[in-house]
Design a protein around this motif. Sequence first.
Motif, short mmCIF file in Angstrom:
data_model
loop_
_atom_site.label_atom_id
_atom_site.label_comp_id
_atom_site.label_asym_id
_atom_site.label_seq_id
_atom_site.Cartn_x
_atom_site.Cartn_y
_atom_site.Cartn_z
N ALA A 230 0.79 -1.23 0.00
CA ALA A 230 0.00 0.00 0.00
C ALA A 230 0.82 1.28 0.00
O ALA A 230 0.37 2.29 -0.54
N ARG A 231 2.03 1.28 0.59
CA ARG A 231 2.74 2.55 0.75
C ARG A 231 4.16 2.60 0.20
O ARG A 231 4.72 3.67 0.06
N PHE A 232 4.77 1.45 -0.10
CA PHE A 232 6.13 1.49 -0.64
C PHE A 232 6.11 2.12 -2.01
O PHE A 232 5.20 1.83 -2.79
N PRO A 233 7.00 2.98 -2.38
CA PRO A 233 8.26 3.40 -1.78
C PRO A 233 8.17 4.74 -1.05
O PRO A 233 9.18 5.39 -0.83
N HIS A 234 6.99 5.15 -0.65
CA HIS A 234 6.83 6.45 0.02
C HIS A 234 7.55 6.46 1.37
O HIS A 234 7.74 5.42 2.00
N ASP A 235 7.94 7.65 1.80
CA ASP A 235 8.76 7.79 3.01
C ASP A 235 8.11 7.25 4.27
O ASP A 235 8.79 6.95 5.24
N ASP A 236 6.79 7.13 4.29
CA ASP A 236 6.08 6.70 5.50
C ASP A 236 5.80 5.20 5.53
O ASP A 236 5.25 4.71 6.50
N TRP A 237 6.19 4.45 4.51
CA TRP A 237 5.72 3.08 4.36
C TRP A 237 6.10 2.18 5.52
O TRP A 237 5.38 1.23 5.85
N TYR A 238 7.19 2.43 6.20
CA TYR A 238 7.69 1.55 7.25
C TYR A 238 7.31 2.00 8.66
O TYR A 238 7.56 1.28 9.63
N LEU A 239 6.70 3.19 8.81
CA LEU A 239 6.49 3.75 10.14
C LEU A 239 5.54 2.91 11.00
O LEU A 239 5.89 2.52 12.12
N LEU A 240 4.33 2.64 10.51
CA LEU A 240 3.40 1.85 11.33
C LEU A 240 3.84 0.40 11.47
O LEU A 240 3.71 -0.17 12.56
N PRO A 241 4.40 -0.24 10.44
CA PRO A 241 4.93 -1.59 10.66
C PRO A 241 6.04 -1.63 11.71
O PRO A 241 6.10 -2.56 12.52
#
Length: 179
Positions: free
Chosen positions: A152-163
């Motif tokens: 849903a969010r890769f490669p955007h800068d926020d993609w890893y924050l909630l995981p």
Amino acid sequence: MNLWLFLAAAVLLSFERIFYLWVWRRPERFREFCIRARLEWIGGPVDVLGLFFCGFKVLQCAVFLAWCFIYGHGHALPVDGDAWPLGLGAMMFVAGQGLNLAVFYRLGKIGVFYGNKLGHRIPWTRKFPFSCLKHPQYIGALLSIWGLFLVARFPHDDWYLLPTLETFYYGVSAYLERT
């Protein structure tokens, strides 16, 4: 990234882990809560915990969906994503859900929902997935979360924050549930 939105997500996502830790560490208090709240119509404490589980999963999914929708500028899924994050994320999600299903199959509802803490005898098992992992349900949840955000969010800068936040929460839970 909006710090306030991240903090709001962190608080909302923490409710599940805090609640489960309370039940794990104070099962007698949870049983008392079930009696005082007159929840016997749901069933025993295991059934009540199962209902809370469903509610927490709805909350978790709502937070994830809101995050993806807000940072996706009105789209919950990427409009022009690459194929490899979609494939890898989908495989991670399916593997994670497979682990969770294996845990439910192996332990049943009573075992999954802390029956051993709530007065039930649960036989110890070393069969799959417990033969491979110490916390297969947590690993399954995390694989699913990382896979979802990879899609849903890769490669955007926020993609890893909630995981990453959820990995921290599940890790702390696994550590505190050792006793």
